[in-house]
Motif scaffolding. Structure first.
Motif, PDB file in Angstrom:
ATOM      1  N   GLU A 107      -0.402   6.594 -15.084  1.00 16.80           N
ATOM      2  CA  GLU A 107      -1.388   6.448 -14.015  1.00 16.80           C
ATOM      3  C   GLU A 107      -0.933   5.407 -12.998  1.00 16.80           C
ATOM      4  O   GLU A 107      -0.993   5.632 -11.787  1.00 16.80           O
ATOM      5  CB  GLU A 107      -2.728   6.039 -14.645  1.00 16.80           C
ATOM      6  CG  GLU A 107      -3.932   6.304 -13.797  1.00 16.80           C
ATOM      7  CD  GLU A 107      -5.203   5.994 -14.572  1.00 16.80           C
ATOM      8  OE1 GLU A 107      -5.896   5.034 -14.180  1.00 16.80           O
ATOM      9  OE2 GLU A 107      -5.489   6.689 -15.563  1.00 16.80           O
ATOM     10  N   ARG A 108      -0.459   4.271 -13.496  1.00 17.83           N
ATOM     11  CA  ARG A 108      -0.004   3.209 -12.599  1.00 17.83           C
ATOM     12  C   ARG A 108       1.233   3.624 -11.824  1.00 17.83           C
ATOM     13  O   ARG A 108       1.363   3.343 -10.631  1.00 17.83           O
ATOM     14  CB  ARG A 108       0.266   1.930 -13.379  1.00 17.83           C
ATOM     15  CG  ARG A 108      -1.022   1.323 -13.945  1.00 17.83           C
ATOM     16  CD  ARG A 108      -0.757   0.015 -14.559  1.00 17.83           C
ATOM     17  NE  ARG A 108      -0.643  -0.960 -13.472  1.00 17.83           N
ATOM     18  CZ  ARG A 108      -0.887  -2.237 -13.626  1.00 17.83           C
ATOM     19  NH1 ARG A 108      -1.238  -2.695 -14.786  1.00 17.83           N
ATOM     20  NH2 ARG A 108      -0.754  -3.062 -12.622  1.00 17.83           N
ATOM     21  N   LEU A 109       2.169   4.305 -12.503  1.00 17.00           N
ATOM     22  CA  LEU A 109       3.373   4.759 -11.818  1.00 17.00           C
ATOM     23  C   LEU A 109       3.043   5.803 -10.752  1.00 17.00           C
ATOM     24  O   LEU A 109       3.622   5.778  -9.657  1.00 17.00           O
ATOM     25  CB  LEU A 109       4.376   5.330 -12.816  1.00 17.00           C
ATOM     26  CG  LEU A 109       5.106   4.309 -13.679  1.00 17.00           C
ATOM     27  CD1 LEU A 109       5.967   5.018 -14.721  1.00 17.00           C
ATOM     28  CD2 LEU A 109       5.969   3.394 -12.827  1.00 17.00           C
ATOM     29  N   GLN A 110       2.136   6.716 -11.056  1.00 18.34           N
ATOM     30  CA  GLN A 110       1.745   7.717 -10.067  1.00 18.34           C
ATOM     31  C   GLN A 110       1.116   7.062  -8.844  1.00 18.34           C
ATOM     32  O   GLN A 110       1.372   7.477  -7.710  1.00 18.34           O
ATOM     33  CB  GLN A 110       0.795   8.744 -10.691  1.00 18.34           C
ATOM     34  CG  GLN A 110       1.497   9.698 -11.622  1.00 18.34           C
ATOM     35  CD  GLN A 110       0.538  10.621 -12.366  1.00 18.34           C
ATOM     36  OE1 GLN A 110      -0.667  10.438 -12.353  1.00 18.34           O
ATOM     37  NE2 GLN A 110       1.100  11.618 -13.025  1.00 18.34           N
ATOM     38  N   ALA A 111       0.309   6.033  -9.071  1.00 15.99           N
ATOM     39  CA  ALA A 111      -0.295   5.316  -7.944  1.00 15.99           C
ATOM     40  C   ALA A 111       0.790   4.655  -7.094  1.00 15.99           C
ATOM     41  O   ALA A 111       0.730   4.694  -5.862  1.00 15.99           O
ATOM     42  CB  ALA A 111      -1.294   4.268  -8.454  1.00 15.99           C
ATOM     43  N   ARG A 112       1.786   4.073  -7.752  1.00 11.37           N
ATOM     44  CA  ARG A 112       2.893   3.434  -7.015  1.00 11.37           C
ATOM     45  C   ARG A 112       3.717   4.462  -6.257  1.00 11.37           C
ATOM     46  O   ARG A 112       4.118   4.236  -5.119  1.00 11.37           O
ATOM     47  CB  ARG A 112       3.795   2.651  -7.966  1.00 11.37           C
ATOM     48  CG  ARG A 112       3.139   1.462  -8.613  1.00 11.37           C
ATOM     49  CD  ARG A 112       2.922   0.328  -7.653  1.00 11.37           C
ATOM     50  NE  ARG A 112       4.232  -0.173  -7.228  1.00 11.37           N
ATOM     51  CZ  ARG A 112       4.429  -0.835  -6.107  1.00 11.37           C
ATOM     52  NH1 ARG A 112       3.434  -1.108  -5.309  1.00 11.37           N
ATOM     53  NH2 ARG A 112       5.625  -1.249  -5.778  1.00 11.37           N
ATOM     54  N   VAL A 113       3.967   5.608  -6.869  1.00 11.10           N
ATOM     55  CA  VAL A 113       4.735   6.666  -6.205  1.00 11.10           C
ATOM     56  C   VAL A 113       3.981   7.156  -4.971  1.00 11.10           C
ATOM     57  O   VAL A 113       4.590   7.434  -3.932  1.00 11.10           O
ATOM     58  CB  VAL A 113       5.031   7.825  -7.182  1.00 11.10           C
ATOM     59  CG1 VAL A 113       5.540   9.045  -6.453  1.00 11.10           C
ATOM     60  CG2 VAL A 113       6.042   7.374  -8.231  1.00 11.10           C
ATOM     61  N   MET A 114       2.663   7.235  -5.065  1.00 16.84           N
ATOM     62  CA  MET A 114       1.872   7.669  -3.922  1.00 16.84           C
ATOM     63  C   MET A 114       1.973   6.688  -2.761  1.00 16.84           C
ATOM     64  O   MET A 114       1.794   7.069  -1.611  1.00 16.84           O
ATOM     65  CB  MET A 114       0.402   7.851  -4.330  1.00 16.84           C
ATOM     66  CG  MET A 114       0.181   8.945  -5.360  1.00 16.84           C
ATOM     67  SD  MET A 114       0.635  10.578  -4.784  1.00 16.84           S
ATOM     68  CE  MET A 114      -0.657  10.871  -3.614  1.00 16.84           C
ATOM     69  N   GLU A 115       2.290   5.422  -3.053  1.00 25.15           N
ATOM     70  CA  GLU A 115       2.398   4.398  -2.010  1.00 25.15           C
ATOM     71  C   GLU A 115       3.805   4.285  -1.433  1.00 25.15           C
ATOM     72  O   GLU A 115       4.009   3.611  -0.437  1.00 25.15           O
ATOM     73  CB  GLU A 115       1.990   3.039  -2.579  1.00 25.15           C
ATOM     74  CG  GLU A 115       0.550   2.967  -3.022  1.00 25.15           C
ATOM     75  CD  GLU A 115       0.229   1.682  -3.767  1.00 25.15           C
ATOM     76  OE1 GLU A 115       1.142   0.866  -3.986  1.00 25.15           O
ATOM     77  OE2 GLU A 115      -0.940   1.504  -4.130  1.00 25.15           O
ATOM     78  N   VAL A 116       4.771   4.951  -2.041  1.00 25.46           N
ATOM     79  CA  VAL A 116       6.163   4.810  -1.604  1.00 25.46           C
ATOM     80  C   VAL A 116       6.321   5.206  -0.139  1.00 25.46           C
ATOM     81  O   VAL A 116       6.993   4.523   0.622  1.00 25.46           O
ATOM     82  CB  VAL A 116       7.113   5.625  -2.507  1.00 25.46           C
ATOM     83  CG1 VAL A 116       8.484   5.776  -1.881  1.00 25.46           C
ATOM     84  CG2 VAL A 116       7.237   4.962  -3.861  1.00 25.46           C
ATOM     85  N   ASP A 117       5.699   6.296   0.267  1.00 27.01           N
ATOM     86  CA  ASP A 117       5.861   6.729   1.654  1.00 27.01           C
ATOM     87  C   ASP A 117       5.348   5.687   2.643  1.00 27.01           C
ATOM     88  O   ASP A 117       5.909   5.506   3.711  1.00 27.01           O
ATOM     89  CB  ASP A 117       5.199   8.084   1.889  1.00 27.01           C
ATOM     90  CG  ASP A 117       3.694   8.049   1.694  1.00 27.01           C
ATOM     91  OD1 ASP A 117       3.215   7.200   0.932  1.00 27.01           O
ATOM     92  OD2 ASP A 117       3.002   8.886   2.308  1.00 27.01           O
TER      93      ASP A 117
END
Length: 87
Positions: free
Chosen positions: A59-69
């Motif tokens: 969950e935390r990694l997915q949230a971080r990936v969503m912020e990469v852009d």
């Protein structure tokens, strides 16, 4: 899947279980019984805790990936805008 812990952690956990029984139960628990109880918890409940931890990390990694852009986004076609600002 068996949850493995180090020898030192196992001994600390057994000591903690023995103390818990001394302070909260009517009868103390011996070293062998505490080790058996620890083994049971690791095998029976350990995977539940492990799976929850993995889900939390996902969950935390997915949230971080969503912020990469947002974090690494670079505007496109800015050459002329920069040049026009200088003029």
């Amino acid at each position: 899947m068996t949850i493995a812990i180090s020898k030192d952690s196992r001994q600390q956990a057994i000591t903690s279980i023995e103390r818990y029984f001394r302070e909260h139960m009517d009868e103390p628990i011996g070293n062998v019984a505490a080790g058996g109880l620890l083994g049971f918890f690791l095998e029976e409940i350990g995977p539940l805790v492990y799976n929850r931890a993995v889900a939390d990390v996902q969950e935390r990694l997915q949230a971080r990936v969503m912020e990469v852009d947002v974090e690494v986004h670079e505007p496109e076609f800015v050459y002329w805008r920069k040049l026009d600002k200088k003029r």
